[in-house]
Design an enzyme around this catalytic site. Structure first.
Site, short mmCIF file in Angstrom:
data_model
loop_
_atom_site.label_atom_id
_atom_site.label_comp_id
_atom_site.label_asym_id
_atom_site.label_seq_id
_atom_site.Cartn_x
_atom_site.Cartn_y
_atom_site.Cartn_z
N CYS A 127 -9.08 -62.87 42.57
CA CYS A 127 -7.98 -61.95 42.23
C CYS A 127 -7.11 -62.56 41.11
O CYS A 127 -7.51 -62.56 39.96
CB CYS A 127 -7.18 -61.60 43.48
SG CYS A 127 -6.14 -60.13 43.24
N HIS A 226 -11.25 -59.90 47.16
CA HIS A 226 -10.88 -61.00 48.06
C HIS A 226 -11.99 -61.32 49.04
O HIS A 226 -12.00 -60.84 50.18
CB HIS A 226 -9.59 -60.63 48.82
CG HIS A 226 -8.37 -60.68 47.98
ND1 HIS A 226 -7.57 -61.81 47.91
CD2 HIS A 226 -7.82 -59.77 47.15
CE1 HIS A 226 -6.56 -61.57 47.08
NE2 HIS A 226 -6.70 -60.35 46.60
N GLU A 228 -12.38 -63.92 50.72
CA GLU A 228 -11.89 -64.70 51.87
C GLU A 228 -11.48 -63.82 53.04
O GLU A 228 -11.23 -64.31 54.15
CB GLU A 228 -10.72 -65.59 51.44
CG GLU A 228 -9.37 -64.92 51.35
CD GLU A 228 -9.15 -64.05 50.12
OE1 GLU A 228 -8.05 -63.50 49.96
OE2 GLU A 228 -10.09 -63.92 49.30
#
Length: 250
Positions: A127, A226, A228
């Site tokens: 990002c 994202h 994660e």
């Protein structure tokens, strides 16, 4: 276009390479304490460690000269998500919707990114990390996307399918496309030197970029989404750890 199915991507075998992850400084509370702290969403650490790496946090520090020495001791670098980059870093005036500047973090992470590029240390930008890579290479950013297109409500990710450019590193990791979790109101505008766009949203927004293969970098990849937040799919982290292990073996 059908998105590629998610894969758990088993941990890369062998000794764990050291992966530095840039992080925040912010006010935080734990137990009876409320203090300034170095912070990072746990998903980044879990993504790196589950993929076979050893995670080390790299909070902003005032002396950016130390960034090159720190990067020299890493096998890979993750540039994590976070607040807007100061538009002055890419020669622009702030948009009314651009967030307040964080000069210490901007300076620190730009120094980390440039040191990693100079030393050919594998990089994954997430990002803000993609945007920072672009700025480090001389590119610019779109400071505010149309309302609700990529950031609909606070603290809720937008699931969307991205189209991946064939023949790229990203295509080798994800295939022709993937469903991803987005939360951003800014995006890449003019690409920095040596970077190629490698994924797009359906509205044409650049969702990923990587170093041109002709430059010979082991692994320089940034994604606007994202990874994660979805650790059922470790492919991007595993790709970084694989590149880091090759770096370690050199």
């Amino acid at each position: 276009m059908n998105a590629s199915p998610a894969s758990p991507a088993a941990p890369v075998p062998g000794p764990r390479p050291v992966v530095g992850i840039s992080c925040y400084t912010d006010d935080a509370a734990w137990g009876v304490w409320e203090q300034r702290a170095a912070l990072l969403p746990q998903g980044y650490v879990d993504g790196v460690t589950r993929a076979g790496g050893a995670a080390v946090l790299l909070p902003p520090q005032p002396e950016t000269d130390s960034a090159a020495r720190i990067v020299a001791g890493l096998d890979a670098l993750v540039l994590a998500g976070g607040p807007d980059i100061d538009p002055a870093r890419y020669g622009a005036s702030p948009h009314p919707r651009t967030g307040p500047p964080h000069p210490e973090r901007d300076a620190w992470e730009l120094a980390l990114a440039r040191a990693a590029l100079d030393r050919d240390v594998p990089v994954l930008g997430v990002c803000r990390g993609l945007q920072l890579l672009n700025v480090a290479c001389g590119g610019t950013l779109r400071q505010h996307l149309p309302e609700g297109s990529h950031q609909r409500v606070p603290a809720r990710f937008v699931r969307r399918t991205v189209r991946v450019r064939p023949g790229t590193r990203l295509a080798g990791v994800l295939g022709a496309g993937a469903e991803v979790s987005c939360y951003h109101h800014q995006a890449v505008d003019r690409l920095g030197a040596g970077l190629l766009p490698t994924a797009w949203a359906d509205d044409g927004t650049v969702e990923a970029a990587e170093a041109d293969a002709s430059l010979g970098h082991r692994h320089v990849l940034g994604v606007q989404w994202h990874p994660e937040t979805d650790l059922t799919d470790l492919r991007l982290f595993a790709s970084l750890v694989t590149a880091a292990r090759k770096e370690t073996a050199v």
